[in-house]
Design a protein around this motif. Structure first.
Motif, PDB file in Angstrom:
ATOM      1  N   HIS A 195       0.848  -1.192   0.000  1.00 36.12           N
ATOM      2  CA  HIS A 195       0.000   0.000   0.000  1.00 36.12           C
ATOM      3  C   HIS A 195       0.884   1.242   0.000  1.00 36.12           C
ATOM      4  CE1 HIS A 195       0.903   0.516   4.253  1.00 36.12           C
ATOM      5  NE2 HIS A 195       0.429  -0.674   4.532  1.00 36.12           N
ATOM      6  N   ARG A 196       0.274   2.394  -0.205  1.00 33.86           N
ATOM      7  CA  ARG A 196       1.047   3.633  -0.229  1.00 33.86           C
ATOM      8  C   ARG A 196       0.395   4.674   0.678  1.00 33.86           C
ATOM      9  NH1 ARG A 196      -0.049   6.669  -6.088  1.00 33.86           N
ATOM     10  NH2 ARG A 196      -2.161   7.356  -5.625  1.00 33.86           N
ATOM     11  N   LYS A 197       1.222   5.646   1.073  1.00 36.56           N
ATOM     12  CA  LYS A 197       0.722   6.798   1.836  1.00 36.56           C
ATOM     13  C   LYS A 197       0.827   8.004   0.923  1.00 36.56           C
ATOM     14  CE  LYS A 197       1.920   9.316   6.072  1.00 36.56           C
ATOM     15  NZ  LYS A 197       2.919   9.353   7.156  1.00 36.56           N
TER      16      LYS A 197
ATOM     17  N   ASP B 154      -9.367   5.469   6.701  1.00 37.67           N
ATOM     18  CA  ASP B 154     -10.051   4.410   5.947  1.00 37.67           C
ATOM     19  C   ASP B 154     -10.904   5.111   4.899  1.00 37.67           C
ATOM     20  OD1 ASP B 154     -10.883   1.851   5.308  1.00 37.67           O
ATOM     21  OD2 ASP B 154     -12.266   1.652   6.998  1.00 37.67           O
ATOM     22  N   LEU B 155     -10.755   4.716   3.661  1.00 37.05           N
ATOM     23  CA  LEU B 155     -11.593   5.283   2.597  1.00 37.05           C
ATOM     24  C   LEU B 155     -11.877   4.172   1.605  1.00 37.05           C
ATOM     25  CD1 LEU B 155     -10.980   8.670   0.735  1.00 37.05           C
ATOM     26  CD2 LEU B 155     -11.880   6.656  -0.420  1.00 37.05           C
ATOM     27  N   LYS B 156     -13.157   3.877   1.436  1.00 36.42           N
ATOM     28  CA  LYS B 156     -13.539   2.805   0.519  1.00 36.42           C
ATOM     29  C   LYS B 156     -14.698   3.307  -0.344  1.00 36.42           C
ATOM     30  CE  LYS B 156     -11.046  -0.629   2.449  1.00 36.42           C
ATOM     31  NZ  LYS B 156     -10.223   0.174   3.316  1.00 36.42           N
ATOM     32  N   GLY B 157     -14.706   2.894  -1.583  1.00 35.07           N
ATOM     33  CA  GLY B 157     -15.812   3.251  -2.467  1.00 35.07           C
ATOM     34  C   GLY B 157     -16.121   2.095  -3.393  1.00 35.07           C
ATOM     35  N   ALA B 158     -17.400   1.980  -3.768  1.00 33.34           N
ATOM     36  CA  ALA B 158     -17.801   0.872  -4.647  1.00 33.34           C
ATOM     37  C   ALA B 158     -17.343   1.111  -6.078  1.00 33.34           C
ATOM     38  CB  ALA B 158     -19.307   0.692  -4.593  1.00 33.34           C
ATOM     39  N   ASP B 159     -17.117   2.397  -6.438  1.00 33.69           N
ATOM     40  CA  ASP B 159     -16.623   2.682  -7.788  1.00 33.69           C
ATOM     41  C   ASP B 159     -15.777   3.956  -7.755  1.00 33.69           C
ATOM     42  OD1 ASP B 159     -18.400   4.829  -7.665  1.00 33.69           O
ATOM     43  OD2 ASP B 159     -19.950   3.783  -8.804  1.00 33.69           O
TER      44      ASP B 159
ATOM     45  N   VAL C  32      -3.807  13.671   4.412  1.00 30.94           N
ATOM     46  CA  VAL C  32      -2.886  12.529   4.403  1.00 30.94           C
ATOM     47  C   VAL C  32      -3.712  11.251   4.301  1.00 30.94           C
ATOM     48  CG1 VAL C  32      -1.054  11.321   5.660  1.00 30.94           C
ATOM     49  CG2 VAL C  32      -1.310  13.809   5.909  1.00 30.94           C
ATOM     50  N   GLY C  33      -3.466  10.489   3.247  1.00 32.23           N
ATOM     51  CA  GLY C  33      -4.186   9.225   3.065  1.00 32.23           C
ATOM     52  C   GLY C  33      -3.289   8.062   3.440  1.00 32.23           C
ATOM     53  N   HIS C  34      -3.707   7.302   4.433  1.00 34.02           N
ATOM     54  CA  HIS C  34      -2.917   6.150   4.895  1.00 34.02           C
ATOM     55  C   HIS C  34      -3.418   4.867   4.226  1.00 34.02           C
ATOM     56  CE1 HIS C  34      -1.082   8.446   8.224  1.00 34.02           C
ATOM     57  NE2 HIS C  34      -2.236   9.079   8.263  1.00 34.02           N
ATOM     58  N   VAL C  35      -2.495   3.952   3.982  1.00 34.10           N
ATOM     59  CA  VAL C  35      -2.840   2.591   3.537  1.00 34.10           C
ATOM     60  C   VAL C  35      -3.732   2.625   2.287  1.00 34.10           C
ATOM     61  CG1 VAL C  35      -3.655   0.318   4.331  1.00 34.10           C
ATOM     62  CG2 VAL C  35      -2.682   1.885   5.955  1.00 34.10           C
ATOM     63  N   ARG C  36      -3.285   3.364   1.263  1.00 37.09           N
ATOM     64  CA  ARG C  36      -4.060   3.482   0.027  1.00 37.09           C
ATOM     65  C   ARG C  36      -3.554   2.477  -1.012  1.00 37.09           C
ATOM     66  NH1 ARG C  36      -8.183   4.406   1.171  1.00 37.09           N
ATOM     67  NH2 ARG C  36      -8.723   4.894  -0.974  1.00 37.09           N
ATOM     68  N   PRO C  37      -4.430   2.076  -1.935  1.00 43.03           N
ATOM     69  CA  PRO C  37      -3.978   1.145  -2.979  1.00 43.03           C
ATOM     70  C   PRO C  37      -2.972   1.803  -3.914  1.00 43.03           C
ATOM     71  CG  PRO C  37      -6.247   1.861  -3.394  1.00 43.03           C
ATOM     72  CD  PRO C  37      -5.867   2.409  -2.054  1.00 43.03           C
ATOM     73  N   LEU C  38      -2.043   1.016  -4.434  1.00 43.34           N
ATOM     74  CA  LEU C  38      -1.004   1.588  -5.303  1.00 43.34           C
ATOM     75  C   LEU C  38      -1.594   2.136  -6.595  1.00 43.34           C
ATOM     76  CD1 LEU C  38       2.000  -0.917  -5.071  1.00 43.34           C
ATOM     77  CD2 LEU C  38       1.381   0.970  -3.562  1.00 43.34           C
ATOM     78  N   ASP C  39      -2.703   1.567  -7.059  1.00 46.96           N
ATOM     79  CA  ASP C  39      -3.246   1.990  -8.350  1.00 46.96           C
ATOM     80  C   ASP C  39      -4.423   2.957  -8.212  1.00 46.96           C
ATOM     81  OD1 ASP C  39      -5.054   0.192  -7.339  1.00 46.96           O
ATOM     82  OD2 ASP C  39      -5.202  -1.038  -9.146  1.00 46.96           O
TER      83      ASP C  39
ATOM     84  N   GLN D  59       1.055  17.214  -7.023  1.00 52.99           N
ATOM     85  CA  GLN D  59       0.499  17.574  -5.710  1.00 52.99           C
ATOM     86  C   GLN D  59       0.064  16.338  -4.913  1.00 52.99           C
ATOM     87  OE1 GLN D  59       1.057  20.375  -4.489  1.00 52.99           O
ATOM     88  NE2 GLN D  59       1.858  21.092  -6.470  1.00 52.99           N
ATOM     89  N   CYS D  60       0.005  15.220  -5.574  1.00 47.88           N
ATOM     90  CA  CYS D  60      -0.245  13.964  -4.842  1.00 47.88           C
ATOM     91  C   CYS D  60       1.123  13.350  -4.585  1.00 47.88           C
ATOM     92  CB  CYS D  60      -1.120  13.040  -5.688  1.00 47.88           C
ATOM     93  SG  CYS D  60      -1.315  11.406  -4.943  1.00 47.88           S
ATOM     94  N   ARG D  61       1.646  13.596  -3.416  1.00 45.20           N
ATOM     95  CA  ARG D  61       2.997  13.106  -3.092  1.00 45.20           C
ATOM     96  C   ARG D  61       2.892  11.748  -2.419  1.00 45.20           C
ATOM     97  NH1 ARG D  61       6.000  15.503   0.455  1.00 45.20           N
ATOM     98  NH2 ARG D  61       4.267  16.560   1.467  1.00 45.20           N
ATOM     99  N   VAL D  62       3.550  10.769  -2.998  1.00 47.85           N
ATOM    100  CA  VAL D  62       3.579   9.438  -2.388  1.00 47.85           C
ATOM    101  C   VAL D  62       4.751   9.433  -1.413  1.00 47.85           C
ATOM    102  CG1 VAL D  62       3.859   6.963  -2.802  1.00 47.85           C
ATOM    103  CG2 VAL D  62       2.607   8.381  -4.460  1.00 47.85           C
ATOM    104  N   THR D  63       4.456   9.370  -0.124  1.00 51.94           N
ATOM    105  CA  THR D  63       5.517   9.500   0.876  1.00 51.94           C
ATOM    106  C   THR D  63       5.953   8.163   1.459  1.00 51.94           C
ATOM    107  OG1 THR D  63       3.842  10.039   2.517  1.00 51.94           O
ATOM    108  CG2 THR D  63       4.961  11.884   1.479  1.00 51.94           C
TER     109      THR D  63
END
Ligand SMILES: CC(C)(COP(=O)(O)OP(=O)(O)OC[C@H]1O[C@@H](n2cnc3c(N)ncnc32)[C@H](O)[C@@H]1OP(=O)(O)O)[C@@H](O)C(=O)NCCC(=O)NCCS
Length: 394
Positions: free
Chosen positions: A132-134, A232-237, A258-265, A277-281
């Protein structure tokens, strides 16, 4: 001499405290124990005893894991800890042996866990099966593109109103993505306990009036200003996910999201006019998987169109898994034919959900090649369209 056995109901709280101490945390309070105890299932909590004293513990719960094209029963391993004065004497090794035997006896072809440290579990046959990515975004600089998905409504709920809604929405979100696992009632109870009172929940409702996504976030005030930390952020689409991000990046007075534990794609950078502006840290290991019954686990997933490949699997910890497997779009069989590729069971975990290509593992030195034509075939067999992602701590 270390003895390992399943703990009785009356021993569970002591074992949980031992685990918390090993993680350098405080023993559980009465209130938190009331919320946590449902996650400790008698019979699945193991204790390691030295001279009659409890010195280590590990536990599992029954869950399921989405694999490409299906689901597999999986033991979700957690609560692993050894008393600080008894480490590096084989206590964990004894627990792992008993636990993998137990997982197998229960008919779970797979065990899975999140690791506190990356150096621990490979020796027991676990391997990194998803990552996962932050991401961090400075709010003032973010502008959404006009062609980013749009639709539906976002509303903010307090915790009490959100608690009964989220399990149902979670069920609607990304259930086919490899790496997805179930969240039962004790899981949700522990989740809210872990987060505390400062959290806010945003729910997305689609154009059809159905709630189809949520974000659980927490404002934090620190030296670098105010951030909105998304737990935690989940969506059906994609529309639900984009609208939740648009909402979070519009929260007044926040400097950063800051988004924690996000999918790589996750296509967040594609939705912005300035993708930088979306920095993968951080990119980190997410789910560690152990194929406990290699044949059963391999049969639980589907494979891409390619010539079948005979793979020799090594498994020092569970040696009856060792041997040849013929893997193809028509299924998986044990095989005595000359192996074309060879690998350790821990490396197989990296292919299992489609996180890595076989050719990457060849370059890494983790797959031996006896027939070069088999590498491309294995790439095609194991590859998946979506990147695997668990996104659920346990
Ligand atoms: C991690 C932990 C459970 C290990 O327990 P332990 O009883 O010391 O482990 P063992 O003595 O059975 O060690 C088994 C092997 O793992 C290795 N190992 C153990 N902990 C390790 C670590 N943190 N990093 C790297 N290797 C480790 C040992 O060196 C040994 O190696 P070997 O197979 O070459 O002999 C223990 O140190 C602990 O409780 N740590 C704090 C809590 C924690 O991180 N829990 C895991 C949560 S996922």
């Amino acid at each position: 001499m270390i003895d390992v056995r399943a703990l009785a109901e009356s021993e569970l709280r002591t074992s949980h405290d031992l685990f918390l101490r090993a993680l350098l945390r405080r023993p559980v309070s009465d209130e938190n124990w009331a919320r946590t105890s449902g996650r400790l299932v008698a019979g699945r909590v193991l204790g390691a005893f030295d001279g009659g004293e409890l010195v280590g513990t590990a536990r599992a719960t029954a869950n399921e894991l989405a694999v490409p094209g299906g689901r597999v029963a999986a033991g979700a391993v957690t609560g692993v800890g050894v008393r600080a004065d008894r480490t590096r004497r084989g206590v964990l090794r004894g627990l792992m042996r008993a636990q993998l035997d137990e997982v197998r006896q229960r008919g779970e072809p797979v065990a899975m866990l999140h690791a506190s440290e990356a150096g621990i579990y490979e020796r027991f046959g676990y391997g990194v099966a998803s990552r996962h990515r932050k991401v961090e975004l400075e709010r003032a600089r973010v502008v959404f593109r006009d062609d980013a998905p749009r639709g539906g409504q976002v509303r903010v709920l307090d915790r009490g109103a959100a608690e009964p809604l989220l399990p149902g929405i979670y069920q609607r979100c990304a259930v086919d993505r490899a790496g997805w696992i179930g969240r039962d009632e004790p899981w949700w109870s522990g989740f809210w306990q872990y987060l505390g009172d400062g959290v806010v929940v945003a729910v997305h409702t689609g154009e059809d009036g159905v709630d189809d996504g949520f974000a659980v976030y927490e404002p934090k005030h620190g030296e670098r200003g105010t951030s909105v930390d998304v737990h935690d952020l989940k969506g059906a689409d994609a529309t639900a996910v984009a609208e939740l991000w648009r909402f979070l990046l519009g929260v007044d007075l926040a400097d950063r999201v800051v988004g924690h534990v996000r999918p790589l794609d996750e296509p967040l950078e594609w939705w912005l006019t300035d993708r930088r502006q979306c920095r993968v840290t951080e990119v980190e290991d997410d789910l560690w998987v152990r194929l406990v019954d290699v044949l059963g686990a391999l049969r639980a997933r589907t494979y891409g169109a390619a010539e079948p490949v005979v793979v020799e699997v090594r498994d020092a910890f569970l040696p009856d898994n060792a041997g040849g497997y013929r893997i193809g779009p028509d299924g998986v069989e044990r095989s005595t034919a000359a192996p074309q590729l060879g690998l350790d069971v821990s490396a197989l975990a990296a292919l299992y959900l489609g996180d890595q290509l076989a050719s990457t593992l060849v370059a890494a030195g983790r797959v031996e090649v006896r027939d070069p034509a088999a590498v491309t075939a294995a790439d095609r067999l194991f590859a998946t369209l979506e990147t695997p992602w668990c996104g659920t701590g346990f």
